[in-house]
Design an enzyme around this catalytic site. Structure first.
Site, PDB file in Angstrom:
ATOM      1  N   ARG A  51      -9.295  -9.110 -16.125  1.00  0.00           N
ATOM      2  CA  ARG A  51      -9.182  -7.763 -15.935  1.00  0.00           C
ATOM      3  C   ARG A  51      -7.110  -8.370 -15.782  1.00  0.00           C
ATOM      4  NH1 ARG A  51      -6.095 -11.008 -12.808  1.00  0.00           N
ATOM      5  NH2 ARG A  51      -6.196  -8.945 -12.082  1.00  0.00           N
ATOM      6  N   GLY A  52      -6.868  -7.246 -15.679  1.00  0.00           N
ATOM      7  CA  GLY A  52      -5.066  -7.049 -15.824  1.00  0.00           C
ATOM      8  C   GLY A  52      -4.763  -6.602 -16.894  1.00  0.00           C
ATOM      9  N   ALA A  53      -4.039  -5.686 -16.651  1.00  0.00           N
ATOM     10  CA  ALA A  53      -3.546  -4.858 -18.125  1.00  0.00           C
ATOM     11  C   ALA A  53      -2.987  -5.714 -19.330  1.00  0.00           C
ATOM     12  CB  ALA A  53      -2.549  -3.398 -17.065  1.00  0.00           C
ATOM     13  N   ARG A  94     -11.820   0.219 -20.672  1.00  0.00           N
ATOM     14  CA  ARG A  94     -11.311   0.344 -19.129  1.00  0.00           C
ATOM     15  C   ARG A  94     -10.556   1.185 -19.615  1.00  0.00           C
ATOM     16  NH1 ARG A  94     -10.328  -4.295 -15.386  1.00  0.00           N
ATOM     17  NH2 ARG A  94     -10.759  -2.445 -13.804  1.00  0.00           N
ATOM     18  N   GLN A 199      -9.225  -9.478  -5.500  1.00  0.00           N
ATOM     19  CA  GLN A 199      -8.341  -9.914  -6.882  1.00  0.00           C
ATOM     20  C   GLN A 199      -7.298 -11.373  -6.044  1.00  0.00           C
ATOM     21  OE1 GLN A 199      -9.639  -7.135  -7.076  1.00  0.00           O
ATOM     22  NE2 GLN A 199      -9.358  -6.026  -9.098  1.00  0.00           N
ATOM     23  N   ASP A 240      -0.891  -0.902 -14.576  1.00  0.00           N
ATOM     24  CA  ASP A 240      -1.309  -0.630 -15.432  1.00  0.00           C
ATOM     25  C   ASP A 240      -1.116   0.091 -16.401  1.00  0.00           C
ATOM     26  OD1 ASP A 240      -3.375  -2.615 -13.485  1.00  0.00           O
ATOM     27  OD2 ASP A 240      -4.625  -2.384 -15.607  1.00  0.00           O
ATOM     28  N   ASN A 250      -1.551   1.152 -10.266  1.00  0.00           N
ATOM     29  CA  ASN A 250      -1.102  -0.057 -10.234  1.00  0.00           C
ATOM     30  C   ASN A 250      -3.307  -0.419  -8.840  1.00  0.00           C
ATOM     31  OD1 ASN A 250      -1.186  -2.720 -10.736  1.00  0.00           O
ATOM     32  ND2 ASN A 250      -0.775  -3.237  -8.256  1.00  0.00           N
ATOM     33  N   LYS A 251      -3.732  -1.039  -8.722  1.00  0.00           N
ATOM     34  CA  LYS A 251      -4.620  -1.634  -7.788  1.00  0.00           C
ATOM     35  C   LYS A 251      -4.823  -0.261  -7.281  1.00  0.00           C
ATOM     36  CE  LYS A 251      -7.486  -3.964  -9.281  1.00  0.00           C
ATOM     37  NZ  LYS A 251      -8.730  -2.328  -9.497  1.00  0.00           N
TER      38      LYS A 251
HETATM   39  O1  MRU Z   1      -9.014  -4.080 -12.046  1.00  0.00           O
HETATM   40  P1  MRU Z   1      -8.123  -4.756 -12.264  1.00  0.00           P
HETATM   41  O2  MRU Z   1      -8.010  -6.538 -11.299  1.00  0.00           O
HETATM   42  O3  MRU Z   1      -8.151  -5.171 -13.565  1.00  0.00           O
HETATM   43  O4  MRU Z   1      -6.608  -4.242 -12.205  1.00  0.00           O
HETATM   44  C1  MRU Z   1      -5.624  -5.451 -11.685  1.00  0.00           C
HETATM   45  C2  MRU Z   1      -4.327  -4.825 -11.189  1.00  0.00           C
HETATM   46  O5  MRU Z   1      -4.374  -4.048 -10.899  1.00  0.00           O
HETATM   47  C3  MRU Z   1      -3.048  -5.180 -11.996  1.00  0.00           C
HETATM   48  O6  MRU Z   1      -2.391  -5.433 -10.874  1.00  0.00           O
HETATM   49  C4  MRU Z   1      -2.749  -4.746 -12.874  1.00  0.00           C
HETATM   50  O7  MRU Z   1      -3.049  -4.676 -14.300  1.00  0.00           O
HETATM   51  C5  MRU Z   1      -0.712  -5.947 -13.409  1.00  0.00           C
HETATM   52  S1  MRU Z   1      -1.830  -6.992 -14.274  1.00  0.00           S
HETATM   53  C6  MRU Z   1       0.234  -8.116 -14.528  1.00  0.00           C
END
Ligand code: MRU
Length: 348
Positions: A51-53, A94, A199, A240, A250-251
């Site tokens: 996970r993470g963009a 996603r 996270q 993201d 973002n999250k």
């Molecule tokens: O749901 P996730 O864990 O994929 O969400 C990730 C985030 O919100 C991160 O902050 C974002 O993807 C940036 S990662 C460098």
């Protein structure tokens, strides 16, 4: 690994297969899973093995290699057509992280431009490895740029995990924190626990502890009081998807952190590679927000915590308006007080 505090790589290509560090079981277990089938890769993205963009983007690039292998380009002259169904499944894994579509589009371009004398699988694998390598390099670059904004002895807060785990390596927000810590500018990092998937508690705390960077956990509900009671210098987060006008997805919880920061005079930095900027999203209104299963909120470690019959609303991203952001830092440069004109100039 070419820097200090840079020991984590969540995505590897080894023995002709994709290997992912399973982020669902951290920090209890460090388990690596192997992938040979593009559909399993899409499911791993949906299920948050990875996970993470940017990490999702890099994974998808390797997923395209697996898809191509399945359609046997050496013998099937229609492989470019046949692969499309798999690429659609991959792209839908996603919805919010634009890096996923960005990476697949880049691999598509490689598919369509490679010359027929070359082995398509070799060309595609080289491109996926390049996307991976460039992501790490972008993180090094943006971290160097961002560290210049941070004063000595700073205390910062981050949200979710925008670290090595969320990227090809090193991280965006945690890349900035790694570099600034190395330059003796950061004395303490607060990590929001980041409900409901935790996270912050599970991944950011693990990652920073592993790199010997001082980290302290806070419930996100405690962030406003933390800002009220003591000096925090920066909120540092990843993204993201960044819209053309500088709005940042973002999250979930990033928006309220930014509102709290404004109230208490704490600056807000968004660290992201330009592959996260989507010029086709004019503003945050155009960014699709992922909603995940309500069980993520209603249960903890598989144990139901809310009364039976109660439902939950579970958006997993929010949009922070550009007006609440002091700086967006990318590998191409810093955009202070972002707006459409400045983002256009950065991307041109
Ligand atoms: O749901 P996730 O864990 O994929 O969400 C990730 C985030 O919100 C991160 O902050 C974002 O993807 C940036 S990662 C460098």
């Amino acid at each position: 690994m070419s820097r200090k505090h840079d020991s984590i790589r969540p995505i590897k290509w080894e023995n002709d297969q994709l290997v992912l560090l399973d982020q669902r079981v951290l920090p209890t277990e460090e388990r690596y899973l192997e992938f040979n089938d593009v559909k399993d890769v899409a499911k791993a993205i949906t299920d948050m093995v990875v996970r993470g963009a940017p990490a999702i983007g890099v994974t998808a690039a390797y997923g395209v290699v697996l898809a191509a292998r399945k359609h046997n380009p050496e013998q099937n002259k229609n492989w470019r057509r046949d692969i499309e169904q798999d690429l659609k499944i991959l792209a839908a894994a996603r919805p919010t992280a634009i890096n996923l579509r960005w990476a697949i589009d880049r691999m598509r371009k490689t598919m369509s431009t490679h010359v027929s004398s070359e082995n398509p699988l070799t060309v595609l694998l080289d491109e996926a490895k390049l996307i991976h390598q460039q992501d790490v390099e972008a993180n090094y670059k943006l971290s160097d740029l961002a560290a210049e904004l941070i004063q000595e002895n700073s205390e910062v807060i981050t949200h979710c995990n925008a670290g090595a785990l969320a990227t090809g390596g090193y991280g965006t927000a945690l890349g900035v924190i790694r570099t600034a810590y190395e330059q003796d500018k950061i004395s303490l990092v607060y990590a929001d626990e980041t409900r409901p998937w935790l996270q912050g508690a599970r991944l950011t705390a693990w990652e920073l502890q592993k790199e010997n960077i001082p980290v302290r956990l806070v419930a996100e509900g405690a962030a406003a009081m933390l800002m009220q009671q003591q000096k925090l210098d920066w909120v540092i987060v990843g993204s993201d998807r960044i819209a053309a006008n500088g709005d940042v997805a973002n999250k979930i919880g990033t928006y309220s952190l930014a509102v709290n920061a404004k109230q208490h005079g704490v600056k807000v930095m968004v660290a992201a590679p330009t592959s996260t900027i989507d010029m086709n999203s004019k503003s945050g209104d155009d960014i699709p927000i992922e909603f995940r299963d309500e069980s993520e909120l209603l249960t903890v470690s598989g144990q139901r915590i809310a009364p039976d019959g109660v439902s939950a609303w579970n958006p997993v991203f929010d949009v922070t308006p550009a007006a609440l952001i002091d700086a967006i830092v990318t590998e191409r440069g810093i955009v202070e007080n972002p707006n459409l004109k400045k983002i256009k100039t950065l991307m041109s």
